[in-house]
Design an enzyme around this catalytic site. Sequence first.
Site, PDB file in Angstrom:
ATOM      1  N   LYS A 251     -10.395  -0.354  10.450  1.00 19.24           N
ATOM      2  CA  LYS A 251     -10.393  -1.578   9.631  1.00 19.24           C
ATOM      3  C   LYS A 251     -10.749  -2.788  10.480  1.00 19.24           C
ATOM      4  O   LYS A 251     -10.925  -3.883   9.958  1.00 19.24           O
ATOM      5  CB  LYS A 251      -9.013  -1.804   9.020  1.00 19.24           C
ATOM      6  CG  LYS A 251      -8.473  -0.602   8.279  1.00 19.24           C
ATOM      7  CD  LYS A 251      -8.265  -0.882   6.848  1.00 19.24           C
ATOM      8  CE  LYS A 251      -7.491   0.258   6.209  1.00 19.24           C
ATOM      9  NZ  LYS A 251      -8.097   0.668   4.955  1.00 19.24           N
TER      10      LYS A 251
ATOM     11  N   GLN B  29      -4.537  -4.734   7.185  1.00 21.07           N
ATOM     12  CA  GLN B  29      -5.492  -5.758   6.731  1.00 21.07           C
ATOM     13  C   GLN B  29      -5.275  -7.077   7.468  1.00 21.07           C
ATOM     14  O   GLN B  29      -5.974  -8.052   7.198  1.00 21.07           O
ATOM     15  CB  GLN B  29      -5.340  -5.989   5.215  1.00 21.07           C
ATOM     16  CG  GLN B  29      -5.547  -4.759   4.367  1.00 21.07           C
ATOM     17  CD  GLN B  29      -6.994  -4.270   4.382  1.00 21.07           C
ATOM     18  OE1 GLN B  29      -7.910  -5.005   4.751  1.00 21.07           O
ATOM     19  NE2 GLN B  29      -7.211  -3.016   4.010  1.00 21.07           N
TER      20      GLN B  29
ATOM     21  N   HIS C 268       0.868  -1.188   0.000  1.00 17.57           N
ATOM     22  CA  HIS C 268       0.000   0.000   0.000  1.00 17.57           C
ATOM     23  C   HIS C 268       0.905   1.238   0.000  1.00 17.57           C
ATOM     24  O   HIS C 268       2.032   1.187   0.518  1.00 17.57           O
ATOM     25  CB  HIS C 268      -0.838  -0.047   1.288  1.00 17.57           C
ATOM     26  CG  HIS C 268      -1.903   0.985   1.417  1.00 17.57           C
ATOM     27  ND1 HIS C 268      -1.642   2.272   1.808  1.00 17.57           N
ATOM     28  CD2 HIS C 268      -3.241   0.916   1.231  1.00 17.57           C
ATOM     29  CE1 HIS C 268      -2.788   2.949   1.865  1.00 17.57           C
ATOM     30  NE2 HIS C 268      -3.768   2.152   1.517  1.00 17.57           N
TER      31      HIS C 268
ATOM     32  N   CYS D  70      -4.894   2.565  -3.535  1.00 21.53           N
ATOM     33  CA  CYS D  70      -3.634   3.073  -2.957  1.00 21.53           C
ATOM     34  C   CYS D  70      -2.515   2.061  -3.124  1.00 21.53           C
ATOM     35  O   CYS D  70      -1.672   1.871  -2.228  1.00 21.53           O
ATOM     36  CB  CYS D  70      -3.798   3.431  -1.475  1.00 21.53           C
ATOM     37  SG  CYS D  70      -4.934   4.774  -1.211  1.00 21.53           S
TER      38      CYS D  70
HETATM   39  N1  PLP Z   1      -1.903  -0.518   4.613  1.00 13.13           N
HETATM   40  C1  PLP Z   1      -2.865  -1.235   4.025  1.00 13.13           C
HETATM   41  C2  PLP Z   1      -2.557  -2.617   3.530  1.00 13.13           C
HETATM   42  C3  PLP Z   1      -4.143  -0.690   3.889  1.00 13.13           C
HETATM   43  O1  PLP Z   1      -5.107  -1.406   3.304  1.00 13.13           O
HETATM   44  C4  PLP Z   1      -4.386   0.622   4.369  1.00 13.13           C
HETATM   45  C5  PLP Z   1      -5.698   1.246   4.156  1.00 13.13           C
HETATM   46  O2  PLP Z   1      -6.382   0.974   3.193  1.00 13.13           O
HETATM   47  C6  PLP Z   1      -3.347   1.299   4.994  1.00 13.13           C
HETATM   48  C7  PLP Z   1      -2.122   0.709   5.099  1.00 13.13           C
HETATM   49  C8  PLP Z   1      -3.554   2.678   5.544  1.00 13.13           C
HETATM   50  O3  PLP Z   1      -4.435   2.635   6.609  1.00 13.13           O
HETATM   51  P1  PLP Z   1      -4.985   3.998   7.256  1.00 13.13           P
HETATM   52  O4  PLP Z   1      -5.526   4.804   6.124  1.00 13.13           O
HETATM   53  O5  PLP Z   1      -6.029   3.538   8.203  1.00 13.13           O
HETATM   54  O6  PLP Z   1      -3.834   4.651   7.929  1.00 13.13           O
END
Ligand code: PLP
Length: 416
Positions: free
Chosen positions: A235, A212, A132, A373
């Site tokens: 999440k 995740q 991500h 993302c």
């Molecule tokens: N890492 C992964 C694998 C994600 O799916 C996400 C969010 O979609 C994030 C990091 C970032 O999470 P947050 O936006 O809650 O900081």
Amino acid sequence: MAAATSPTSTKLDVEAVRRDFPILQREVYDRPLVYLDNAASTQKPRAVIDAVATFYETTNANIHRGVHRLSQEATDQFEDAREAMRDFLGATKVEEIVFTRGTTEGINLVAMSYGRANVGAGDEILITHMEHHSNIVPWQLLCEQTGAQLVVAPINDDGEIDMDAFASLVSERTKIVSVGHVSNALGTINPIAEIGRLAHEVGAVLVVDGAQGCPHGAVDVQALGADFYACSGHKMYGPTGVGVLYGRHDLLEAMPPYQGGGEMIRTVTFEKSTYAPSPAKFEAGTPNIAGGVGLGAAARYLQSIGLEAIERHEAELLAYGTERLAEVDGLRMVGTARRKAGVMGFVMDCAHPHDIGTILDREAVAVRTGHHCAQPVMDRFGVPATSRASLGIYNTREEIDALVDALQQVREVFGG
Ligand code: PLP
């Protein structure tokens, strides 16, 4: 809260779970909501909503610095939530749990604090091609600031890390290895313990993006060999704007602060400040107190259902969904790893993902479309975007059927 299962029972009672989530009663365009966008954000059970509301109704005050009763009670509740997250992640000490805004802030904290103190020119930071953006950009910033190199391990056509290539990229130069527990775009569950062993052999630390990972099964940071593990409340059926970073105690203690302000100091003069021990050292300013309390409630709610039962429920649903999606002509799954969590990313030959998402929405089926993302993942698979149906604890086979019916309509509309 309904007793959806006991932690040791084998089967999750999905109807009981659904009754815990008020939002699942609502309709969209006069149809029952089919919520399949859990990888973006999960819905909240009554236990979490009540914990947040009760906090504001009965306890609200700033924490850690008040002698009055409300402040003490608020502090106790916030610290109790820290303990809930310690237990949830299998950490040994509450001092290892730092409250953050979420996964993104957790990874930035490690990059800017641990990274700036321990990484220099010529060193390497190893990530994978499926990360991500939250687990790419903070390391790029660190590389720009230190002269270190970002090294990216390849993934295969199923969306699995090529572990031979990965092992060959780990060297004495590697200082940080940072990998997602579960890919949000592909659903791949990565072999974190094996990656941890490779990192530790060369003295590197392992950072795990657990955004995740947390919602889908039991997490034990020690068994995984994670030196840092970042996750997000929203999440895992908790509030938005709050999360935690687990960090090994000795590492946190040796790390410099990430932000300065109130709460994180021991003494302040104009000449010099000294800092509180962790986790306070990393929690400058007033945190999201009610959010933290809600996150603690979410962790306990998931434990009351049983993480193994959750994992099994989602695995069964994933198998059913994968089978049913294969019936849709011209649909291709993106992400076919052997070990997968409940994420089904796909493209269709007849329609763009955004058109698919729009038609599904009119059928009250909520999925996500776009690059999730994870633009390098899209590049790797040669697609601009995918549609993604992602599963949660309250989803059912009937909802998968509704998704497939809506996708058949996409074919009709776009003349496949
Ligand atoms: N890492 C992964 C694998 C994600 O799916 C996400 C969010 O979609 C994030 C990091 C970032 O999470 P947050 O936006 O809650 O900081």
